[in-house]
Design a protein around this motif. Sequence first.
Motif, PDB file in Angstrom:
ATOM      1  N   MET A   1       0.838  -1.167   0.000  1.00 42.89           N
ATOM      2  CA  MET A   1       0.000   0.000   0.000  1.00 42.89           C
ATOM      3  C   MET A   1       0.884   1.231   0.000  1.00 42.89           C
ATOM      4  SD  MET A   1      -2.599   1.355   2.959  1.00 42.89           S
ATOM      5  CE  MET A   1      -3.879   0.233   2.555  1.00 42.89           C
ATOM      6  N   ALA A   2       0.613   2.174  -0.827  1.00 43.74           N
ATOM      7  CA  ALA A   2       1.381   3.417  -0.889  1.00 43.74           C
ATOM      8  C   ALA A   2       1.061   4.284   0.311  1.00 43.74           C
ATOM      9  CB  ALA A   2       1.048   4.162  -2.178  1.00 43.74           C
ATOM     10  N   ALA A   3       1.956   5.207   0.604  1.00 46.11           N
ATOM     11  CA  ALA A   3       1.756   6.085   1.748  1.00 46.11           C
ATOM     12  C   ALA A   3       1.464   7.488   1.280  1.00 46.11           C
ATOM     13  CB  ALA A   3       2.988   6.100   2.631  1.00 46.11           C
ATOM     14  N   ALA A   4       0.682   8.161   2.056  1.00 42.08           N
ATOM     15  CA  ALA A   4       0.506   9.587   1.879  1.00 42.08           C
ATOM     16  C   ALA A   4       1.220  10.225   3.050  1.00 42.08           C
ATOM     17  CB  ALA A   4      -0.983   9.938   1.912  1.00 42.08           C
ATOM     18  N   ALA A   5       2.227  10.986   2.794  1.00 39.33           N
ATOM     19  CA  ALA A   5       2.964  11.628   3.868  1.00 39.33           C
ATOM     20  C   ALA A   5       2.864  13.128   3.668  1.00 39.33           C
ATOM     21  CB  ALA A   5       4.413  11.188   3.867  1.00 39.33           C
ATOM     22  N   LYS A  45      -5.291   4.831   7.304  1.00 39.90           N
ATOM     23  CA  LYS A  45      -5.000   5.102   8.707  1.00 39.90           C
ATOM     24  C   LYS A  45      -3.637   5.769   8.811  1.00 39.90           C
ATOM     25  CE  LYS A  45      -7.550   1.148  10.482  1.00 39.90           C
ATOM     26  NZ  LYS A  45      -8.544   1.655  11.364  1.00 39.90           N
ATOM     27  N   GLY A  46      -3.524   6.718   9.735  1.00 36.25           N
ATOM     28  CA  GLY A  46      -2.263   7.416   9.899  1.00 36.25           C
ATOM     29  C   GLY A  46      -2.132   8.014  11.285  1.00 36.25           C
ATOM     30  N   VAL A  47      -1.015   8.710  11.483  1.00 32.78           N
ATOM     31  CA  VAL A  47      -0.758   9.419  12.725  1.00 32.78           C
ATOM     32  C   VAL A  47      -0.294  10.829  12.390  1.00 32.78           C
ATOM     33  CG1 VAL A  47      -0.151   7.360  14.059  1.00 32.78           C
ATOM     34  CG2 VAL A  47       1.643   8.636  12.880  1.00 32.78           C
ATOM     35  N   CYS A  48      -0.551  11.737  13.309  1.00 38.12           N
ATOM     36  CA  CYS A  48      -0.033  13.093  13.210  1.00 38.12           C
ATOM     37  C   CYS A  48       0.838  13.341  14.427  1.00 38.12           C
ATOM     38  CB  CYS A  48      -1.159  14.116  13.167  1.00 38.12           C
ATOM     39  SG  CYS A  48      -2.129  14.039  11.641  1.00 38.12           S
ATOM     40  N   ILE A  49       1.982  13.962  14.209  1.00 36.22           N
ATOM     41  CA  ILE A  49       2.868  14.312  15.306  1.00 36.22           C
ATOM     42  C   ILE A  49       2.985  15.827  15.352  1.00 36.22           C
ATOM     43  CG2 ILE A  49       4.133  12.144  15.341  1.00 36.22           C
ATOM     44  CD1 ILE A  49       6.356  13.432  13.750  1.00 36.22           C
ATOM     45  N   GLU A  50       3.200  16.340  16.545  1.00 37.53           N
ATOM     46  CA  GLU A  50       3.298  17.781  16.712  1.00 37.53           C
ATOM     47  C   GLU A  50       4.331  18.126  17.770  1.00 37.53           C
ATOM     48  OE1 GLU A  50       0.230  21.001  18.233  1.00 37.53           O
ATOM     49  OE2 GLU A  50      -0.081  20.397  16.148  1.00 37.53           O
ATOM     50  N   ILE A  51       5.140  19.134  17.473  1.00 39.19           N
ATOM     51  CA  ILE A  51       6.112  19.673  18.422  1.00 39.19           C
ATOM     52  C   ILE A  51       5.577  21.021  18.889  1.00 39.19           C
ATOM     53  CG2 ILE A  51       8.460  20.487  18.798  1.00 39.19           C
ATOM     54  CD1 ILE A  51       9.283  18.982  16.255  1.00 39.19           C
ATOM     55  N   CYS A  67       1.686  14.812   9.307  1.00 41.61           N
ATOM     56  CA  CYS A  67       0.970  13.544   9.375  1.00 41.61           C
ATOM     57  C   CYS A  67       1.594  12.541   8.411  1.00 41.61           C
ATOM     58  CB  CYS A  67      -0.496  13.735   8.994  1.00 41.61           C
ATOM     59  SG  CYS A  67      -1.390  14.818  10.123  1.00 41.61           S
ATOM     60  N   ALA A  68       1.564  11.278   8.806  1.00 45.27           N
ATOM     61  CA  ALA A  68       2.045  10.182   7.964  1.00 45.27           C
ATOM     62  C   ALA A  68       0.965   9.113   7.940  1.00 45.27           C
ATOM     63  CB  ALA A  68       3.343   9.607   8.517  1.00 45.27           C
ATOM     64  N   ALA A  69       0.735   8.562   6.772  1.00 45.72           N
ATOM     65  CA  ALA A  69      -0.270   7.508   6.636  1.00 45.72           C
ATOM     66  C   ALA A  69       0.255   6.451   5.690  1.00 45.72           C
ATOM     67  CB  ALA A  69      -1.584   8.075   6.115  1.00 45.72           C
ATOM     68  N   GLY A 124       8.731   3.117  20.123  1.00 44.65           N
ATOM     69  CA  GLY A 124       7.350   3.563  20.025  1.00 44.65           C
ATOM     70  C   GLY A 124       6.406   2.450  20.429  1.00 44.65           C
ATOM     71  N   PRO A 125       5.169   2.781  20.775  1.00 44.03           N
ATOM     72  CA  PRO A 125       4.179   1.761  21.136  1.00 44.03           C
ATOM     73  C   PRO A 125       3.939   0.775  19.980  1.00 44.03           C
ATOM     74  CG  PRO A 125       3.388   3.940  21.711  1.00 44.03           C
ATOM     75  CD  PRO A 125       4.631   4.136  20.900  1.00 44.03           C
ATOM     76  N   ARG A 126       3.727  -0.493  20.310  1.00 42.59           N
ATOM     77  CA  ARG A 126       3.491  -1.525  19.299  1.00 42.59           C
ATOM     78  C   ARG A 126       2.257  -1.212  18.438  1.00 42.59           C
ATOM     79  NH1 ARG A 126       6.788  -5.039  17.603  1.00 42.59           N
ATOM     80  NH2 ARG A 126       5.287  -6.708  17.470  1.00 42.59           N
ATOM     81  N   ALA A 127       1.290  -0.505  18.997  1.00 44.61           N
ATOM     82  CA  ALA A 127       0.072  -0.188  18.247  1.00 44.61           C
ATOM     83  C   ALA A 127       0.373   0.662  17.015  1.00 44.61           C
ATOM     84  CB  ALA A 127      -0.930   0.527  19.143  1.00 44.61           C
ATOM     85  N   TRP A 128       1.452   1.437  17.030  1.00 43.41           N
ATOM     86  CA  TRP A 128       1.792   2.257  15.868  1.00 43.41           C
ATOM     87  C   TRP A 128       2.119   1.392  14.664  1.00 43.41           C
ATOM     88  CZ3 TRP A 128       5.659   6.407  18.044  1.00 43.41           C
ATOM     89  CH2 TRP A 128       5.011   7.181  18.996  1.00 43.41           C
ATOM     90  N   ARG A 129       2.551   0.145  14.918  1.00 47.04           N
ATOM     91  CA  ARG A 129       2.923  -0.744  13.824  1.00 47.04           C
ATOM     92  C   ARG A 129       1.751  -0.985  12.880  1.00 47.04           C
ATOM     93  NH1 ARG A 129       5.168  -6.919  13.546  1.00 47.04           N
ATOM     94  NH2 ARG A 129       6.004  -6.554  11.515  1.00 47.04           N
ATOM     95  N   HIS A 130       0.567  -1.128  13.422  1.00 49.14           N
ATOM     96  CA  HIS A 130      -0.614  -1.393  12.599  1.00 49.14           C
ATOM     97  C   HIS A 130      -0.965  -0.186  11.741  1.00 49.14           C
ATOM     98  CE1 HIS A 130      -1.099  -5.154  14.653  1.00 49.14           C
ATOM     99  NE2 HIS A 130      -1.056  -4.529  15.808  1.00 49.14           N
ATOM    100  N   VAL A 131      -0.693   0.994  12.242  1.00 48.10           N
ATOM    101  CA  VAL A 131      -1.025   2.213  11.512  1.00 48.10           C
ATOM    102  C   VAL A 131       0.041   2.538  10.468  1.00 48.10           C
ATOM    103  CG1 VAL A 131      -1.432   4.693  11.762  1.00 48.10           C
ATOM    104  CG2 VAL A 131      -2.328   3.110  13.471  1.00 48.10           C
TER     105      VAL A 131
END
Length: 171
Positions: A1-5, A45-51, A67-69, A124-131
């Motif tokens: 699956m391709a990523a949208a970053a 599905k993705g995650v967003c990080i913020e500083i 965000c990375a997906a 990182g948490p293992r749950a991030w692996r699925h995302v």
Amino acid sequence: MAAAALTSATAGPAAAAGTPIIDGTLGTGGTWALSIRHQDIGAVKGVCIEIDTAPTNGTAGGTAGGCAAGSLRVDHGLFPLTATSHEGDAVTSAVAAGIVDARAHDVRLTFADGKHLKILTKPGPRAWRHVLKMDVRYFGADLLTTSSADIRYFSAYDRHGHRITRIEGKA
């Protein structure tokens, strides 16, 4: 699956609060924090990080987010962000943080003035692996204790000192 970053830098408050994962102190006084939250980008599905930075020297803090997906491998396994604050032409705070392939033991920054900063990664948490379709680690550090120059490269190294990936700086 391709990523949208997607990456973006903003100067305002966060759109949605994330879960804090790492924080530290700024060399000029104050604090910084990296947070993460689940965020779907389209149907992926993705995650967003913020500083977020909060200097105590009377200057406004800086915020950066992205965000990375899909698979983080599409982004060469390294997703860094930088947040800086300025007062006129002077940089008053600067932080680099992000997520990286789990093989990475450290992330090394090379600055335009030739200086280097080595940042150890944390699991990182293992749950991030699925995302993110891979195990990841995260990193973060104050930059002004090393240099106020722009970042030329972000490089990730394994525990044997072999470079995993290198990308151009985004500072």
